[in-house]
Design a protein around this motif. Structure first.
Motif, mmCIF file in Angstrom:
data_model
loop_
_atom_site.group_PDB
_atom_site.id
_atom_site.type_symbol
_atom_site.label_atom_id
_atom_site.label_comp_id
_atom_site.label_asym_id
_atom_site.label_seq_id
_atom_site.Cartn_x
_atom_site.Cartn_y
_atom_site.Cartn_z
ATOM 1 N N GLY A 19 0.777 -1.221 0.000
ATOM 2 C CA GLY A 19 0.000 0.000 0.000
ATOM 3 C C GLY A 19 0.806 1.268 0.000
ATOM 4 N N LEU A 20 0.254 2.352 -0.556
ATOM 5 C CA LEU A 20 0.943 3.632 -0.716
ATOM 6 C C LEU A 20 0.175 4.813 -0.167
ATOM 7 C CD1 LEU A 20 2.319 4.049 -4.292
ATOM 8 C CD2 LEU A 20 3.510 3.492 -2.245
ATOM 9 N N ASP A 21 0.832 5.740 0.410
ATOM 10 C CA ASP A 21 0.246 7.002 0.884
ATOM 11 C C ASP A 21 0.888 8.152 0.143
ATOM 12 O OD1 ASP A 21 -1.506 7.899 2.831
ATOM 13 O OD2 ASP A 21 -0.388 6.769 4.309
ATOM 14 N N SER A 22 0.552 9.193 -0.013
ATOM 15 C CA SER A 22 0.660 10.261 -0.937
ATOM 16 C C SER A 22 1.870 11.151 -1.034
ATOM 17 C CB SER A 22 -0.537 11.075 -0.689
ATOM 18 O OG SER A 22 -0.248 12.327 -0.320
ATOM 19 N N SER A 23 1.776 12.109 -1.903
ATOM 20 C CA SER A 23 2.811 13.114 -2.084
ATOM 21 C C SER A 23 2.162 14.416 -2.462
ATOM 22 C CB SER A 23 3.760 12.654 -3.172
ATOM 23 O OG SER A 23 3.612 13.390 -4.329
ATOM 24 N N SER A 24 2.966 15.471 -2.579
ATOM 25 C CA SER A 24 2.398 16.791 -2.869
ATOM 26 C C SER A 24 2.249 17.033 -4.361
ATOM 27 C CB SER A 24 3.301 17.871 -2.268
ATOM 28 O OG SER A 24 4.595 17.767 -2.812
ATOM 29 N N SER A 25 2.635 16.085 -5.182
ATOM 30 C CA SER A 25 2.535 16.274 -6.626
ATOM 31 C C SER A 25 2.001 15.014 -7.287
ATOM 32 C CB SER A 25 3.911 16.596 -7.213
ATOM 33 O OG SER A 25 3.882 16.523 -8.617
ATOM 34 N N SER A 26 1.048 15.182 -8.216
ATOM 35 C CA SER A 26 0.473 14.018 -8.876
ATOM 36 C C SER A 26 1.480 13.332 -9.781
ATOM 37 C CB SER A 26 -0.763 14.418 -9.685
ATOM 38 O OG SER A 26 -0.424 15.284 -10.741
ATOM 39 N N SER A 27 2.624 13.985 -10.057
ATOM 40 C CA SER A 27 3.632 13.347 -10.904
ATOM 41 C C SER A 27 4.190 12.100 -10.235
ATOM 42 C CB SER A 27 4.773 14.322 -11.218
ATOM 43 O OG SER A 27 5.484 14.675 -10.041
ATOM 44 N N ILE A 28 4.207 12.074 -8.889
ATOM 45 C CA ILE A 28 4.741 10.907 -8.179
ATOM 46 C C ILE A 28 3.841 9.693 -8.389
ATOM 47 C CG2 ILE A 28 5.407 9.944 -5.947
ATOM 48 C CD1 ILE A 28 7.336 12.074 -6.972
ATOM 49 N N PRO A 29 2.538 9.758 -8.047
ATOM 50 C CA PRO A 29 1.687 8.588 -8.305
ATOM 51 C C PRO A 29 1.566 8.258 -9.785
ATOM 52 C CG PRO A 29 0.379 10.445 -7.520
ATOM 53 C CD PRO A 29 1.808 10.795 -7.298
ATOM 54 N N THR A 30 1.553 9.286 -10.650
ATOM 55 C CA THR A 30 1.450 9.032 -12.091
ATOM 56 C C THR A 30 2.653 8.247 -12.575
ATOM 57 O OG1 THR A 30 0.175 11.054 -12.468
ATOM 58 C CG2 THR A 30 1.280 10.089 -14.379
ATOM 59 N N ASP A 31 3.858 8.678 -12.189
ATOM 60 C CA ASP A 31 5.074 7.995 -12.622
ATOM 61 C C ASP A 31 5.148 6.577 -12.082
ATOM 62 O OD1 ASP A 31 5.766 10.308 -13.921
ATOM 63 O OD2 ASP A 31 7.295 10.934 -12.486
ATOM 64 N N LEU A 32 4.753 6.390 -10.825
ATOM 65 C CA LEU A 32 4.811 5.063 -10.229
ATOM 66 C C LEU A 32 3.779 4.138 -10.866
ATOM 67 C CD1 LEU A 32 6.028 3.140 -8.227
ATOM 68 C CD2 LEU A 32 4.541 4.092 -6.453
ATOM 69 N N LEU A 33 2.564 4.652 -11.056
ATOM 70 C CA LEU A 33 1.528 3.853 -11.696
ATOM 71 C C LEU A 33 1.960 3.457 -13.105
ATOM 72 C CD1 LEU A 33 -1.311 2.664 -11.876
ATOM 73 C CD2 LEU A 33 -2.177 4.954 -12.423
ATOM 74 N N ALA A 203 3.482 7.210 -1.343
ATOM 75 C CA ALA A 203 4.092 8.019 -2.395
ATOM 76 C C ALA A 203 5.046 9.042 -1.798
ATOM 77 C CB ALA A 203 3.015 8.703 -3.229
ATOM 78 N N ASN A 204 4.817 9.406 -0.527
ATOM 79 C CA ASN A 204 5.753 10.319 0.139
ATOM 80 C C ASN A 204 7.148 9.714 0.220
ATOM 81 O OD1 ASN A 204 3.949 12.418 0.623
ATOM 82 N ND2 ASN A 204 3.227 11.519 2.543
ATOM 83 N N GLU A 205 7.221 8.393 0.306
ATOM 84 C CA GLU A 205 8.531 7.736 0.313
ATOM 85 C C GLU A 205 9.268 8.002 -0.993
ATOM 86 O OE1 GLU A 205 7.966 3.533 1.176
ATOM 87 O OE2 GLU A 205 6.177 4.083 2.311
ATOM 88 N N PHE A 206 8.501 8.004 -2.099
ATOM 89 C CA PHE A 206 9.092 8.260 -3.411
ATOM 90 C C PHE A 206 9.460 9.733 -3.554
ATOM 91 C CE2 PHE A 206 7.125 4.237 -3.958
ATOM 92 C CZ PHE A 206 7.887 3.587 -4.913
#
Length: 284
Positions: A19-33, A203-206
């Motif tokens: 499971g993943l928790d967030s970041s301040s930019s949608s580029s992080i989840p977009t890139d990971l997805l 996603a904050n980890e990323f």
């Protein structure tokens, strides 16, 4: 904006979930997805009704690509209206149900009638009312980052919580990565209990650099070496458990067919060795 990500690795003999928790930019989840889809890793994406901004074309297009792959490869989950606030009065079934259904309807409207099967309470908050509301709303499963929810595929709806995580946040808010060896050991322990290993990832980890796609690749390779070879999604598990009478009809991709325990196909729950990396992404 605070997306909640979950990488779920579900295994048959050795089950695991992340499971993943967030970041301040949608580029992080977009890139990971995008990375996970590009590498043919089963992905489950949890979204809130506030998370989908159609003007953010990269993220929106990534979600549309996910849906187009079919729910055995990529699926969407519901988080409610927000990933950062408790969804309604947790003592009121009707209040929580209204929040869930509002998000559910938005996902349907944005993704051509797509039917999510899993509800993920925001910030891990859940109650007996949450479970009852999800059941009344027709969801097959409730997933939570709160381990007190437990793991029970016989419950209605099914109940899922994490067994381990890819990162650790200290009291100062600094992230550090958990070793692949430790994660695999946690998953092996979960497998020995007959449970799917839920691996929580943020996603904050990323965003902080503590966890990277290279580490994701190392984790997947390590799981495969340990016998976790088939990458599937929660939808596959739900379909198998519910057989020919699903709570909700799963949304399928081009040429995709349903499989279940009554259909003579491989059992992903009782037979080795399969896993799911289900990434649940929630923003807003």
């Amino acid at each position: 904006f605070n997306p909640l990500w979950w990488l779920s690795l579900l295994l048959a003999q050795k089950h695991s979930v992340t499971g993943l928790d967030s970041s301040s930019s949608s580029s992080i989840p977009t890139d990971l997805l995008t990375y996970l889809m590009d590498h043919n890793i089963g992905v489950s994406v949890g979204v809130s009704s506030n998370s989908i901004n159609t003007d953010d074309t990269d993220y929106y297009n990534a979600l549309k690509r996910c849906v187009s792959l079919g729910s055995s490869k990529c699926e969407l989950y519901v988080q409610g209206s927000s990933s950062v606030s408790v969804q309604g009065n947790l003592g009121s079934v009707d209040d929580v149900k209204a929040q869930i259904q509002s998000a559910d309807e938005k996902i349907k409207s944005l993704f051509d009638g797509y039917t999510p099967q899993v509800y993920v309470p925001s910030s891990g908050s859940w109650s007996n009312a949450t479970i009852a509301a999800a059941k009344e709303a027709g969801f097959a499963a409730v997933a939570s980052t709160d381990t007190s929810l437990g793991w029970d595929l016989s419950a209605s709806p099914m109940q899922i919580s994490p067994q381990t995580s890819t990162g650790v946040q200290d009291s100062t808010g600094t992230w550090s990565a958990k070793s692949t060896e430790t994660i695999i050991a946690d998953c092996t322990a979960a497998s020995s209990r007959g449970e799917v290993c839920v691996i929580q990832m943020t996603a904050n980890e990323f965003a902080s650099g503590a966890y990277t796609t290279d580490k994701v690749s190392e984790l997947v390779s390590g799981l495969q070496a340990a016998g976790f070879t088939d990458s599937i999604t929660f939808n596959t598990i739900i379909t198998e458990v519910e057989g020919s009478s699903p709570t909700r009809a799963p949304t399928q991709g081009p040429g995709e067919t349903s499989s279940n325990s009554n259909g003579g196909v491989m059992s992903y729950i009782s037979n080795p060795p399969s896993y799911v990396i289900a990434v649940v992404v929630v923003i807003g």
